[in-house]
Design a protein around this motif. Structure first.
Motif, PDB file in Angstrom:
ATOM      1  N   GLY A  10       0.776  -1.225   0.000  1.00 22.56           N
ATOM      2  CA  GLY A  10       0.000   0.000   0.000  1.00 22.56           C
ATOM      3  C   GLY A  10       0.811   1.280   0.000  1.00 22.56           C
ATOM      4  N   VAL A  11       2.122   1.170  -0.239  1.00 25.06           N
ATOM      5  CA  VAL A  11       3.018   2.325  -0.208  1.00 25.06           C
ATOM      6  C   VAL A  11       3.647   2.506  -1.582  1.00 25.06           C
ATOM      7  CG1 VAL A  11       5.129   3.266   0.829  1.00 25.06           C
ATOM      8  CG2 VAL A  11       3.522   1.980   2.240  1.00 25.06           C
ATOM      9  N   ASN A  12       3.671   3.743  -2.073  1.00 23.80           N
ATOM     10  CA  ASN A  12       4.323   4.046  -3.347  1.00 23.80           C
ATOM     11  C   ASN A  12       5.811   4.266  -3.141  1.00 23.80           C
ATOM     12  OD1 ASN A  12       2.018   3.967  -5.032  1.00 23.80           O
ATOM     13  ND2 ASN A  12       1.413   5.974  -4.269  1.00 23.80           N
ATOM     14  N   LEU A  13       6.598   3.688  -4.038  1.00 25.96           N
ATOM     15  CA  LEU A  13       8.056   3.780  -3.985  1.00 25.96           C
ATOM     16  C   LEU A  13       8.579   4.217  -5.346  1.00 25.96           C
ATOM     17  CD1 LEU A  13       8.477   0.240  -2.460  1.00 25.96           C
ATOM     18  CD2 LEU A  13       8.776   2.330  -1.172  1.00 25.96           C
ATOM     19  N   ALA A  14       9.648   4.995  -5.343  1.00 27.71           N
ATOM     20  CA  ALA A  14      10.317   5.391  -6.581  1.00 27.71           C
ATOM     21  C   ALA A  14      11.641   4.654  -6.670  1.00 27.71           C
ATOM     22  CB  ALA A  14      10.549   6.893  -6.610  1.00 27.71           C
ATOM     23  N   ILE A  15      11.861   4.008  -7.801  1.00 30.21           N
ATOM     24  CA  ILE A  15      13.137   3.338  -8.048  1.00 30.21           C
ATOM     25  C   ILE A  15      13.896   4.186  -9.063  1.00 30.21           C
ATOM     26  CG2 ILE A  15      14.274   1.248  -8.867  1.00 30.21           C
ATOM     27  CD1 ILE A  15      11.647  -0.241  -8.073  1.00 30.21           C
ATOM     28  N   VAL A  16      15.034   4.696  -8.638  1.00 31.85           N
ATOM     29  CA  VAL A  16      15.842   5.569  -9.488  1.00 31.85           C
ATOM     30  C   VAL A  16      16.984   4.749 -10.059  1.00 31.85           C
ATOM     31  CG1 VAL A  16      17.285   7.634  -9.547  1.00 31.85           C
ATOM     32  CG2 VAL A  16      15.244   7.588  -8.107  1.00 31.85           C
ATOM     33  N   SER A  17      17.134   4.815 -11.370  1.00 33.48           N
ATOM     34  CA  SER A  17      18.225   4.085 -12.018  1.00 33.48           C
ATOM     35  C   SER A  17      18.924   4.988 -13.019  1.00 33.48           C
ATOM     36  CB  SER A  17      17.692   2.821 -12.700  1.00 33.48           C
ATOM     37  OG  SER A  17      16.692   3.159 -13.634  1.00 33.48           O
ATOM     38  N   GLY A  18      20.095   4.569 -13.407  1.00 34.52           N
ATOM     39  CA  GLY A  18      20.870   5.324 -14.374  1.00 34.52           C
ATOM     40  C   GLY A  18      22.254   4.732 -14.514  1.00 34.52           C
ATOM     41  N   SER A  19      23.047   5.338 -15.373  1.00 36.26           N
ATOM     42  CA  SER A  19      24.382   4.803 -15.640  1.00 36.26           C
ATOM     43  C   SER A  19      25.493   5.734 -15.189  1.00 36.26           C
ATOM     44  CB  SER A  19      24.531   4.524 -17.138  1.00 36.26           C
ATOM     45  OG  SER A  19      24.320   5.725 -17.865  1.00 36.26           O
ATOM     46  N   GLU A  20      25.131   6.818 -14.488  1.00 40.20           N
ATOM     47  CA  GLU A  20      26.154   7.753 -14.019  1.00 40.20           C
ATOM     48  C   GLU A  20      25.901   8.090 -12.563  1.00 40.20           C
ATOM     49  OE1 GLU A  20      24.386  11.984 -15.392  1.00 40.20           O
ATOM     50  OE2 GLU A  20      25.009  10.643 -17.001  1.00 40.20           O
ATOM     51  N   ILE A  21      26.878   8.704 -11.927  1.00 44.54           N
ATOM     52  CA  ILE A  21      26.748   9.113 -10.532  1.00 44.54           C
ATOM     53  C   ILE A  21      25.827  10.323 -10.453  1.00 44.54           C
ATOM     54  CG2 ILE A  21      27.993  10.079  -8.560  1.00 44.54           C
ATOM     55  CD1 ILE A  21      30.404   8.371  -9.441  1.00 44.54           C
ATOM     56  N   PHE A  22      24.770  10.211  -9.653  1.00 44.24           N
ATOM     57  CA  PHE A  22      23.817  11.314  -9.473  1.00 44.24           C
ATOM     58  C   PHE A  22      24.095  12.095  -8.201  1.00 44.24           C
ATOM     59  CE2 PHE A  22      20.624   8.421 -11.735  1.00 44.24           C
ATOM     60  CZ  PHE A  22      20.893   8.985 -12.963  1.00 44.24           C
ATOM     61  N   ILE A  23      24.596  11.418  -7.174  1.00 48.00           N
ATOM     62  CA  ILE A  23      24.778  12.049  -5.876  1.00 48.00           C
ATOM     63  C   ILE A  23      26.276  12.186  -5.590  1.00 48.00           C
ATOM     64  CG2 ILE A  23      24.264  11.947  -3.410  1.00 48.00           C
ATOM     65  CD1 ILE A  23      21.744  12.123  -5.118  1.00 48.00           C
ATOM     66  N   GLY A  24      26.747  13.414  -5.693  1.00 44.42           N
ATOM     67  CA  GLY A  24      28.156  13.687  -5.409  1.00 44.42           C
ATOM     68  C   GLY A  24      28.336  14.724  -4.332  1.00 44.42           C
ATOM     69  N   ASP A  25      27.249  15.420  -4.001  1.00 42.18           N
ATOM     70  CA  ASP A  25      27.284  16.433  -2.956  1.00 42.18           C
ATOM     71  C   ASP A  25      25.879  16.646  -2.425  1.00 42.18           C
ATOM     72  OD1 ASP A  25      25.958  18.000  -4.891  1.00 42.18           O
ATOM     73  OD2 ASP A  25      27.795  19.029  -5.473  1.00 42.18           O
TER      74      ASP A  25
END
Length: 122
Positions: A10-25
């Motif tokens: 009953g909970v919505n979740l977001a799955i984030v995907s990709g081929s590069e670094i998104f979080i660096g700071d």
């Protein structure tokens, strides 16, 4: 960046995907939270650890603490997926252990476990 929305318990979740670094700071983490919220309406996010810079996993940089504090402030729950046994730092192992026993952040080996556990956090 690709954002996939799923539902579990009953909970919505977001799955984030990709081929590069998104979080660096801290700013890139804030930008990601805003983008996910805008595009999916979810406040629970699953990401592979490969989308985070290596400095996140070096606790001496304080980046992990600063980023996770922002997630807490904005009431966003996060599950990181990957093999964390590759890190030898006892401090990081302790940090992961503490996070996995809390209610905001999880470090898990696979996406299915992340979906199950993140959907059950209070």
């Amino acid at each position: 960046m690709k954002i996939t929305k799923t539902e579990a318990n009953g909970v919505n979740l977001a799955i984030v995907s990709g081929s590069e670094i998104f979080i660096g700071d801290v700013q890139s983490a804030l930008d990601l939270m805003a983008t996910v919220q805008y595009e999916s309406g979810c406040n629970r996010i699953i990401m592979n650890k490969s989308l985070f810079s290596d400095s996140f996993f070096d606790l001496k940089t304080r980046l992990a603490g600063e980023i996770l504090q922002k997630f807490t402030t904005y009431q966003v729950k996060l599950a990181l997926v990957g093999d964390f046994s590759v890190y030898s730092s006892q401090s990081l192992k302790d940090f992961i252990y503490e996070c996995n026993h809390g209610n905001n952040f999880l470090f898990l080996p696979d996406e299915q476990q992340a979906i199950e556990k993140l959907s059950r956090l209070k």
